[in-house]
Write an enzyme that holds these catalytic residues in place. Structure first.
Site, PDB file in Angstrom:
ATOM      1  N   GLY A  35       5.315 -10.126   9.987  1.00 50.20           N
ATOM      2  CA  GLY A  35       3.727  -9.554  10.183  1.00 50.20           C
ATOM      3  C   GLY A  35       3.368 -10.239   9.270  1.00 50.20           C
ATOM      4  O   GLY A  35       3.646 -10.622   8.166  1.00 50.20           O
ATOM      5  N   GLY A  41      -0.111 -10.448   8.327  1.00 48.38           N
ATOM      6  CA  GLY A  41      -1.388 -10.306   7.685  1.00 48.38           C
ATOM      7  C   GLY A  41      -1.970 -10.699   6.660  1.00 48.38           C
ATOM      8  O   GLY A  41      -1.387 -12.110   6.141  1.00 48.38           O
ATOM      9  N   GLY A  49       1.743 -10.825   4.362  1.00 49.89           N
ATOM     10  CA  GLY A  49       2.774 -11.628   5.096  1.00 49.89           C
ATOM     11  C   GLY A  49       2.304 -12.486   5.332  1.00 49.89           C
ATOM     12  O   GLY A  49       3.503 -12.877   4.474  1.00 49.89           O
ATOM     13  N   ASP A  61       4.849 -12.601  14.096  1.00 48.86           N
ATOM     14  CA  ASP A  61       3.238 -11.851  14.456  1.00 48.86           C
ATOM     15  C   ASP A  61       2.848 -11.685  15.752  1.00 48.86           C
ATOM     16  O   ASP A  61       2.876 -12.248  16.738  1.00 48.86           O
ATOM     17  CB  ASP A  61       1.951 -12.312  13.527  1.00 48.86           C
ATOM     18  CG  ASP A  61       0.912 -11.050  13.080  1.00 48.86           C
ATOM     19  OD1 ASP A  61       0.983 -10.506  12.101  1.00 48.86           O
ATOM     20  OD2 ASP A  61       0.373 -10.751  14.284  1.00 48.86           O
ATOM     21  N   ARG A  62       2.182 -10.471  15.791  1.00 46.60           N
ATOM     22  CA  ARG A  62       1.921 -10.047  17.752  1.00 46.60           C
ATOM     23  C   ARG A  62       0.457 -10.845  17.894  1.00 46.60           C
ATOM     24  O   ARG A  62       0.370 -11.727  18.999  1.00 46.60           O
ATOM     25  CB  ARG A  62       1.730  -8.815  17.623  1.00 46.60           C
ATOM     26  CG  ARG A  62       2.484  -7.910  17.873  1.00 46.60           C
ATOM     27  CD  ARG A  62       1.863  -6.803  18.306  1.00 46.60           C
ATOM     28  NE  ARG A  62       1.112  -5.820  17.204  1.00 46.60           N
ATOM     29  CZ  ARG A  62       0.243  -4.446  17.413  1.00 46.60           C
ATOM     30  NH1 ARG A  62       0.355  -3.812  18.661  1.00 46.60           N
ATOM     31  NH2 ARG A  62      -0.774  -4.298  16.435  1.00 46.60           N
ATOM     32  N   ASN A  93       4.186  -0.075   3.680  1.00 44.64           N
ATOM     33  CA  ASN A  93       3.713   0.589   2.722  1.00 44.64           C
ATOM     34  C   ASN A  93       4.907   2.789   3.594  1.00 44.64           C
ATOM     35  O   ASN A  93       4.325   3.075   3.414  1.00 44.64           O
ATOM     36  CB  ASN A  93       2.269   1.480   2.894  1.00 44.64           C
ATOM     37  CG  ASN A  93       1.698   0.142   1.588  1.00 44.64           C
ATOM     38  OD1 ASN A  93       2.493  -0.107   0.363  1.00 44.64           O
ATOM     39  ND2 ASN A  93       0.196   0.021   1.708  1.00 44.64           N
ATOM     40  N   LYS A 140       6.227   2.754  -5.899  1.00 47.66           N
ATOM     41  CA  LYS A 140       5.309   2.084  -5.068  1.00 47.66           C
ATOM     42  C   LYS A 140       4.134   3.120  -4.756  1.00 47.66           C
ATOM     43  O   LYS A 140       3.151   3.048  -5.294  1.00 47.66           O
ATOM     44  CB  LYS A 140       5.227   1.598  -3.851  1.00 47.66           C
ATOM     45  CG  LYS A 140       3.970   0.658  -2.833  1.00 47.66           C
ATOM     46  CD  LYS A 140       3.747  -0.203  -4.375  1.00 47.66           C
ATOM     47  CE  LYS A 140       2.543  -0.913  -4.119  1.00 47.66           C
ATOM     48  NZ  LYS A 140       1.085  -0.385  -2.823  1.00 47.66           N
ATOM     49  N   HIS A 194       2.884   4.362  -7.963  1.00 48.79           N
ATOM     50  CA  HIS A 194       1.845   3.052  -8.332  1.00 48.79           C
ATOM     51  C   HIS A 194       0.504   3.464  -8.427  1.00 48.79           C
ATOM     52  O   HIS A 194       0.007   3.569  -8.467  1.00 48.79           O
ATOM     53  CB  HIS A 194       2.876   2.172  -8.207  1.00 48.79           C
ATOM     54  CG  HIS A 194       2.188   1.179  -7.867  1.00 48.79           C
ATOM     55  ND1 HIS A 194       1.128   0.543  -7.786  1.00 48.79           N
ATOM     56  CD2 HIS A 194       1.546   0.428  -9.162  1.00 48.79           C
ATOM     57  CE1 HIS A 194       0.039  -0.483  -8.067  1.00 48.79           C
ATOM     58  NE2 HIS A 194       0.481  -0.620  -8.799  1.00 48.79           N
ATOM     59  N   GLU A 208      -3.181   4.291  -9.417  1.00 49.50           N
ATOM     60  CA  GLU A 208      -3.950   3.786  -9.227  1.00 49.50           C
ATOM     61  C   GLU A 208      -5.629   4.346  -9.090  1.00 49.50           C
ATOM     62  O   GLU A 208      -6.134   3.743  -9.227  1.00 49.50           O
ATOM     63  CB  GLU A 208      -3.292   2.150  -8.104  1.00 49.50           C
ATOM     64  CG  GLU A 208      -4.536   1.721  -7.677  1.00 49.50           C
ATOM     65  CD  GLU A 208      -4.370   0.854  -6.493  1.00 49.50           C
ATOM     66  OE1 GLU A 208      -4.767   1.131  -5.429  1.00 49.50           O
ATOM     67  OE2 GLU A 208      -3.672   0.385  -7.008  1.00 49.50           O
ATOM     68  N   TYR A 209      -4.891   4.877  -7.803  1.00 46.45           N
ATOM     69  CA  TYR A 209      -6.466   6.184  -7.078  1.00 46.45           C
ATOM     70  C   TYR A 209      -7.236   6.710  -8.424  1.00 46.45           C
ATOM     71  O   TYR A 209      -8.145   6.486  -9.048  1.00 46.45           O
ATOM     72  CB  TYR A 209      -6.259   7.205  -6.534  1.00 46.45           C
ATOM     73  CG  TYR A 209      -5.097   7.069  -5.529  1.00 46.45           C
ATOM     74  CD1 TYR A 209      -4.844   5.989  -4.173  1.00 46.45           C
ATOM     75  CD2 TYR A 209      -6.518   8.226  -4.261  1.00 46.45           C
ATOM     76  CE1 TYR A 209      -4.778   5.550  -3.775  1.00 46.45           C
ATOM     77  CE2 TYR A 209      -5.587   7.793  -2.959  1.00 46.45           C
ATOM     78  CZ  TYR A 209      -5.415   7.436  -2.782  1.00 46.45           C
ATOM     79  OH  TYR A 209      -5.389   6.442  -0.961  1.00 46.45           O
TER      80      TYR A 209
END
Length: 291
Positions: free
Chosen positions: A7, A9, A12, A30-31, A86, A164, A167, A171-172
């Site tokens: 990955g 992105g 990553g 990665d794809r 995540n 996480k 966390h 954050e929200y």
């Protein structure tokens, strides 16, 4: 050390670069073939020396499950898989059991840092057995920010992603508080420079934070946020935080309200507000707006 990274992105790809800058070898898949060093998981595993460490950075849910399933058939006893995406913590327990049946270790890693992580480092919250974490420690050390803080072995498998998740729930609520304060400041006539009020809070106040710095950055680019639509998605972790709070009977009023505020942002014409307007008209004769 050598690391396989699945990955490449936004997160990553930057993580691969930061790990390489620390002197380690990273083989990325990665794809999308453009950023990839190899063209299949099988080729990635074949290029790593045993015992191997493979770090997975793909979307939570089915993509992560499919990657873990394929790695389970390719890796050997003594290898370690790290899920740095995540994922929900309950999925970690399932993945650890699946891989453990084949003698493969599993570590879950909650990663925070976003697009700034390459420059500033990534905060890491990890769960799993100490032996498996020790195998990956050179990579954790490469990714974390400089200094004493930014890495924690939070506990058993699932503890990293659970930490996480909490966390992100915090954050929200923090973002919602800044947003509400900004809207109120913009609303009144007496405050004539809201952006500079926010900027003044960056030093010496109890609400200074990196999120506040980012808010000022956004206002520098678009002072009244006129270019944006008032619509905000949620990544899923806010929902999981509220669900975990319900399961454990822990009150989270601020985090829950911030999640519901995002839902409200997606309604151009709120059905709830229709009912509230109708009720106010019924009991108090208050005026209503019609289409």
């Amino acid at each position: 050390m050598e690391l396989g990274l699945v990955g490449l992105g936004k997160m990553g790809g930057n993580m691969r670069e930061r790990i390489r800058r620390a002197g380690h070898t990273v083989i990325g898949y990665d794809r999308n073939p453009d950023p990839a060093d190899v063209h299949s998981l099988e080729e990635l595993v074949g290029k790593l020396k045993s015992p191997r460490v493979v770090w997975v950075m793909v979307p939570a849910g089915a993509p992560t499950q499919a990657t873990v399933d394929e790695l389970a058939g390719l890796l050997e006893p003594g290898d370690v898989v790290v899920d740095g995406g995540n994922s929900r913590w309950t999925d970690d327990e399932k993945h650890a059991e699946e891989l453990g049946a084949k003698g493969i270790g599993f570590v879950d890693a909650g990663v925070s840092g976003g697009v700034w992580g390459l420059q500033n480092g990534y905060a890491l919250m990890v769960g799993g057995d100490a032996e498996n974490i020790a195998r990956v420690q050179p990579v954790f050390d490469a990714l974390k920010p400089e200094g004493e803080f930014g890495f924690v072995h939070a506990g058993k498998v699932g503890a990293g992603h659970f930490s996480k998740m909490v966390h992100n729930g915090i954050e929200y609520a923090m973002m919602q508080a800044y947003a509400e304060g900004w809207e109120l400041l913009e609303k009144v006539d007496s405050v004539t420079d809201v952006r500079e009020v926010f900027r003044s809070w960056q030093e010496g106040t109890v609400i200074r934070s990196w999120l506040l710095d980012l808010a000022v950055n956004a206002l520098d680019g678009d002072e009244h946020l006129d270019k944006l639509k008032g619509y905000a998605e949620d990544s899923g972790e806010g929902r999981w935080t509220v669900e975990a709070a319900i399961d454990n009977a822990v009150p989270l009023p601020a985090i829950t309200a911030s999640l519901f505020a995002r839902f409200a942002s997606r309604q151009d014409d709120s059905p709830q507000m229709k009912m509230i307007a109708a009720l106010r008209n019924q009991f108090g004769g208050h005026a209503v707006e019609t289409k």
